[in-house]
Design a protein around this motif. Structure first.
Motif, PDB file in Angstrom:
ATOM      1  N   LEU A 180       0.842  -1.214   0.000  1.00  0.00           N
ATOM      2  CA  LEU A 180       0.000   0.000   0.000  1.00  0.00           C
ATOM      3  C   LEU A 180       0.865   1.246   0.000  1.00  0.00           C
ATOM      4  N   ALA A 181       1.909   1.251   0.856  1.00  0.00           N
ATOM      5  CA  ALA A 181       2.785   2.412   0.931  1.00  0.00           C
ATOM      6  C   ALA A 181       3.473   2.643  -0.400  1.00  0.00           C
ATOM      7  N   ALA A 182       3.874   1.558  -1.058  1.00  0.00           N
ATOM      8  CA  ALA A 182       4.543   1.689  -2.351  1.00  0.00           C
ATOM      9  C   ALA A 182       3.596   2.305  -3.371  1.00  0.00           C
ATOM     10  N   LEU A 183       2.328   1.864  -3.343  1.00  0.00           N
ATOM     11  CA  LEU A 183       1.368   2.415  -4.294  1.00  0.00           C
ATOM     12  C   LEU A 183       1.045   3.870  -3.961  1.00  0.00           C
ATOM     13  N   ASP A 184       1.122   4.204  -2.670  1.00  0.00           N
ATOM     14  CA  ASP A 184       0.759   5.533  -2.205  1.00  0.00           C
ATOM     15  C   ASP A 184       1.708   6.603  -2.750  1.00  0.00           C
ATOM     16  N   THR A 185       2.968   6.226  -3.022  1.00  0.00           N
ATOM     17  CA  THR A 185       3.915   7.221  -3.505  1.00  0.00           C
ATOM     18  C   THR A 185       3.599   7.679  -4.916  1.00  0.00           C
ATOM     19  N   GLY A 186       2.860   6.870  -5.681  1.00  0.00           N
ATOM     20  CA  GLY A 186       2.536   7.230  -7.049  1.00  0.00           C
ATOM     21  C   GLY A 186       3.697   7.060  -7.998  1.00  0.00           C
ATOM     22  N   SER A 187       4.806   6.505  -7.523  1.00  0.00           N
ATOM     23  CA  SER A 187       5.953   6.291  -8.405  1.00  0.00           C
ATOM     24  C   SER A 187       5.712   5.071  -9.284  1.00  0.00           C
ATOM     25  N   SER A 188       6.057   5.194 -10.553  1.00  0.00           N
ATOM     26  CA  SER A 188       5.777   4.076 -11.451  1.00  0.00           C
ATOM     27  C   SER A 188       6.659   2.873 -11.116  1.00  0.00           C
ATOM     28  N   PHE A 189       7.905   3.121 -10.705  1.00  0.00           N
ATOM     29  CA  PHE A 189       8.795   2.028 -10.326  1.00  0.00           C
ATOM     30  C   PHE A 189       8.224   1.261  -9.146  1.00  0.00           C
ATOM     31  N   GLU A 190       7.758   2.012  -8.139  1.00  0.00           N
ATOM     32  CA  GLU A 190       7.252   1.333  -6.941  1.00  0.00           C
ATOM     33  C   GLU A 190       5.994   0.549  -7.250  1.00  0.00           C
ATOM     34  N   GLY A 191       5.159   1.101  -8.163  1.00  0.00           N
ATOM     35  CA  GLY A 191       3.963   0.366  -8.552  1.00  0.00           C
ATOM     36  C   GLY A 191       4.328  -0.952  -9.215  1.00  0.00           C
ATOM     37  N   MET A 192       5.379  -0.888 -10.053  1.00  0.00           N
ATOM     38  CA  MET A 192       5.836  -2.097 -10.737  1.00  0.00           C
ATOM     39  C   MET A 192       6.338  -3.128  -9.720  1.00  0.00           C
ATOM     40  N   GLY A 193       7.153  -2.635  -8.766  1.00  0.00           N
ATOM     41  CA  GLY A 193       7.659  -3.540  -7.738  1.00  0.00           C
ATOM     42  C   GLY A 193       6.527  -4.153  -6.938  1.00  0.00           C
ATOM     43  N   ALA A 194       5.525  -3.317  -6.593  1.00  0.00           N
ATOM     44  CA  ALA A 194       4.395  -3.814  -5.809  1.00  0.00           C
ATOM     45  C   ALA A 194       3.658  -4.898  -6.576  1.00  0.00           C
ATOM     46  N   SER A 195       3.485  -4.648  -7.878  1.00  0.00           N
ATOM     47  CA  SER A 195       2.773  -5.629  -8.694  1.00  0.00           C
ATOM     48  C   SER A 195       3.505  -6.970  -8.691  1.00  0.00           C
ATOM     49  N   ARG A 196       4.838  -6.917  -8.844  1.00  0.00           N
ATOM     50  CA  ARG A 196       5.607  -8.166  -8.850  1.00  0.00           C
ATOM     51  C   ARG A 196       5.561  -8.853  -7.499  1.00  0.00           C
ATOM     52  N   GLU A 197       5.718  -8.049  -6.454  1.00  0.00           N
ATOM     53  CA  GLU A 197       5.713  -8.629  -5.107  1.00  0.00           C
ATOM     54  C   GLU A 197       4.407  -9.377  -4.851  1.00  0.00           C
ATOM     55  N   VAL A 198       3.302  -8.742  -5.242  1.00  0.00           N
ATOM     56  CA  VAL A 198       2.000  -9.361  -4.988  1.00  0.00           C
ATOM     57  C   VAL A 198       1.827 -10.613  -5.841  1.00  0.00           C
ATOM     58  N   PHE A 199       2.287 -10.543  -7.083  1.00  0.00           N
ATOM     59  CA  PHE A 199       2.161 -11.693  -7.973  1.00  0.00           C
ATOM     60  C   PHE A 199       2.937 -12.897  -7.412  1.00  0.00           C
ATOM     61  N   PHE A 200       4.197 -12.647  -7.032  1.00  0.00           N
ATOM     62  CA  PHE A 200       5.019 -13.766  -6.567  1.00  0.00           C
ATOM     63  C   PHE A 200       4.533 -14.294  -5.229  1.00  0.00           C
ATOM     64  N   SER A 201       4.088 -13.380  -4.359  1.00  0.00           N
ATOM     65  CA  SER A 201       3.646 -13.877  -3.057  1.00  0.00           C
ATOM     66  C   SER A 201       2.315 -14.619  -3.190  1.00  0.00           C
ATOM     67  N   ALA A 202       1.521 -14.235  -4.209  1.00  0.00           N
ATOM     68  CA  ALA A 202       0.277 -14.983  -4.435  1.00  0.00           C
ATOM     69  C   ALA A 202       0.586 -16.429  -4.795  1.00  0.00           C
ATOM     70  N   LEU A 203       1.772 -16.645  -5.412  1.00  0.00           N
ATOM     71  CA  LEU A 203       2.170 -18.018  -5.722  1.00  0.00           C
ATOM     72  C   LEU A 203       2.864 -18.683  -4.543  1.00  0.00           C
ATOM     73  N   ALA A 204       3.594 -17.869  -3.740  1.00  0.00           N
ATOM     74  CA  ALA A 204       4.383 -18.459  -2.654  1.00  0.00           C
ATOM     75  C   ALA A 204       3.511 -18.795  -1.442  1.00  0.00           C
ATOM     76  N   GLU A 205       2.468 -18.002  -1.210  1.00  0.00           N
ATOM     77  CA  GLU A 205       1.655 -18.206  -0.013  1.00  0.00           C
ATOM     78  C   GLU A 205       0.927 -19.556  -0.003  1.00  0.00           C
ATOM     79  N   PRO A 206       0.293 -19.967  -1.120  1.00  0.00           N
ATOM     80  CA  PRO A 206      -0.326 -21.306  -1.106  1.00  0.00           C
ATOM     81  C   PRO A 206       0.690 -22.415  -0.824  1.00  0.00           C
ATOM     82  N   VAL A 207       1.932 -22.232  -1.319  1.00  0.00           N
ATOM     83  CA  VAL A 207       2.956 -23.249  -1.068  1.00  0.00           C
ATOM     84  C   VAL A 207       3.216 -23.356   0.431  1.00  0.00           C
ATOM     85  N   LEU A 208       3.341 -22.177   1.085  1.00  0.00           N
ATOM     86  CA  LEU A 208       3.581 -22.162   2.524  1.00  0.00           C
ATOM     87  C   LEU A 208       2.431 -22.844   3.272  1.00  0.00           C
ATOM     88  N   LEU A 209       1.196 -22.504   2.861  1.00  0.00           N
ATOM     89  CA  LEU A 209       0.018 -23.094   3.517  1.00  0.00           C
ATOM     90  C   LEU A 209      -0.012 -24.612   3.335  1.00  0.00           C
TER      91      LEU A 209
END
Lengths: 306, 212
Positions: free
Chosen positions: A112-141
């Motif tokens: 959320l904080a990354a998206l809040d800055t409005g920086s395009s780089f941070e938005g990109m990073g946030a998107s990747r982080e969420v994508f990868f963690s969406a795959l990693a979290e089911p594995v952990l569970l």
């Protein structure tokens, strides 16, 4: 609450930044360098805490609240993770669900904080982080579900009882292969969740390729200290999960704690070795790695059922 | 114990086959799977070692661990292919399908009546898993070599079932199956080579005409 149960969170809070030091020294050793001092992470945190924070005019209160929220979530999570067969202060059936939830909450705040800055780089990073963690979290569970099932705790036990039964009652020759599958899946999750190579390179300075680091570019001073400390805690907690399920208990408490600390050191060295001998994966291949880890965990779960 | 270890190796190698695009690595994985399965007749039978089991193990390991990989590696060297290109089903999707197939195999085996003397409760599900993965590979990949590998995995599944589940398969039947597979792989290796040569020839002809 027994006084002894304060040891796991205290160990996590005090020793977590040391893991970064061990990883750095391992990488330095592989490169034939001296490397930075083992305690450098503590010095860095100390320095950051004494600096002022700079806030962009485009950010809102979310940006200021996020580092604290993330750190609070991770500190709470450290109250749940037993260490060296000493039970954690908070312990109740199926507490691993809360543990995963708190890790998710910390990530949500950072994103959320990354998206809040409005920086395009941070938005990109946030998107990747969420994508990868969406795959990693089911594995952990899935991996934790397998552990709970293998532990045969008679219903969803707490993490402490699961570790206890896994390391004492489980027949390693019989269940060993399943547990080995779970451990390898968990190690991939550990690397992915902590933004280490081969998923993300914590040392990179090119925003286009960063995942976790790019999300925290705009944080400064104490906020950055909170985030760095939170990353260290997360690494500690996930490593403690792996160490806890592998290390068998011995009779003396202090020996247990010593062994567990040594186990954490070994895990950190292993992460350092992986970072030294492997290149980072292409971004397009990362989902494949995580799906592979998921396949391992799922196979372990199914083999455990039969 | 060791039987379970071998079965887990089979499951892992099947998943690896579903996820990898490199043909050389895939051939070596199938070879390793063949060697691991070759040890199965020695381990799966409770009674003292029979010459029958030893002979079967030796034959399986020689054929699946040495001869087939050699034939197939030679085939990919001759036709200059190193990796699968654009399969019908992508690698992540294949892995997902593999996990689904594994689940279905385990579910199906809860429905099947099993003999009491079975060496491991994982034997039948893993055998079914290999059979389905083999069929999946044949259907989902474009390269002929990948399809040959799928066929080999399918046969490995049948073999696992035969060795593990039925307590006494006649030696002659097993050797016969092995021989069939050998001939099949041999013919496929030659066919792939010829297809490639034919293809090269027809592809080169128009270019040559253009120059004249």
């Amino acid at each position: 609450m027994k006084l002894l149960t304060l040891i796991p969170p205290a160990a996590a809070m005090l020793l977590a930044p040391l893991l970064f030091g061990v990883i750095h020294r391992t990488k330095a050793w592989f490169a034939g360098r001296q490397g930075r001092p083992l305690l450098q992470s503590y010095f860095d945190l100390w320095k950051l805490l004494h600096k002022g924070a700079v806030y962009s005019a485009t950010t809102s209160w979310i940006f200021r609240a996020a580092p604290m929220t993330a750190l609070a979530a991770l500190l709470t999570a450290s109250l749940l993770m037993p260490f060296g067969h000493v039970a954690a202060p908070l312990e109740f059936p199926a507490d691993f669900l809360l543990f995963i939830g708190l890790l998710g909450l910390a990530r949500f705040a950072t994103v959320l904080a990354a998206l809040d800055t409005g920086s395009s780089f941070e938005g990109m990073g946030a998107s990747r982080e969420v994508f990868f963690s969406a795959l990693a979290e089911p594995v952990l569970l899935l991996a934790l579900a397998t552990l709970v099932r293998q532990a045969q705790a008679g219903g969803p036990g707490s993490l402490a009882t699961v570790f206890q039964r896994l390391t004492t009652r489980v027949h390693w020759l019989h269940d060993g292969p399943i547990l080995a599958l779970v451990v390898s899946a968990l190690l991939v999750v550990l690397l992915a969740e902590n933004a280490r190579i081969p998923v993300d390179d914590p040392q990179t300075h090119l925003e286009l390729t960063m995942i976790h680091e790019v999300m925290v570019l705009d944080h400064s001073g104490p906020d950055l200290a909170f985030i760095v400390y939170g990353t260290a805690l997360k690494l500690w907690l996930l490593a403690a999960l792996v160490v806890g399920m592998v290390l068998p208990p011995v009779s003396a408490i202090w020996l247990n704690l010593l062994l567990a600390t040594a186990g954490m050191g070994v895990t950190a060295v292993a992460v350092g070795v992986v970072e030294s001998v492997m290149a980072r994966l292409r971004l397009a291949l990362v989902p494949q790695l995580l799906v592979g880890a998921g396949a391992l965990a799922a196979a372990a779960f199914l083999l455990g059922l039969a | 114990m060791l039987t379970n270890l071998i079965l887990i190796l089979v499951v892992l190698s099947n998943l690896k086959l579903l996820a990898s695009s490199r043909l050389g690595a895939a051939i070596r994985v199938v070879a390793a799977q063949g060697v691991a399965l070759g040890l199965l007749p020695i381990l799966a039978h409770r009674e003292p070692l029979a010459a029958h089991a030893l002979l079967l193990a030796a034959g399986t390991i020689t054929l699946k661990g040495v001869v087939f990989p050699w034939l197939l590696l030679r085939a990919i060297r001759e036709v200059h292919v190193a990796r699968e290109v654009e399969p019908f089903v992508g690698y992540s999707a294949s892995l997902g399908a593999g996990v689904l197939i594994l689940g279905i195999s385990f579910w199906m085996c809860t429905r099947l009546p099993m003999p009491a003397s079975i060496a491991s409760s994982w034997l039948a599900p893993v055998a079914l898993f290999s059979i389905f993965v083999g069929l999946f590979l044949i259907a989902a990949r474009k390269r002929a070599i990948s399809q040959v590998l799928g066929f080999l995995v399918l046969e490995n599944g049948v073999y696992t079932f035969g060795v593990g589940v039925t307590s006494r398969t006649p030696l002659i039947v097993e050797i016969g199956v092995l021989l069939d597979v050998f001939v099949a792989v041999f013919i496929m290796g030659i066919t792939i080579f010829h297809i490639q040569r034919e293809f090269d020839h027809t592809a080169a002809a128009p270019a040559g005409e253009g120059k004249d």
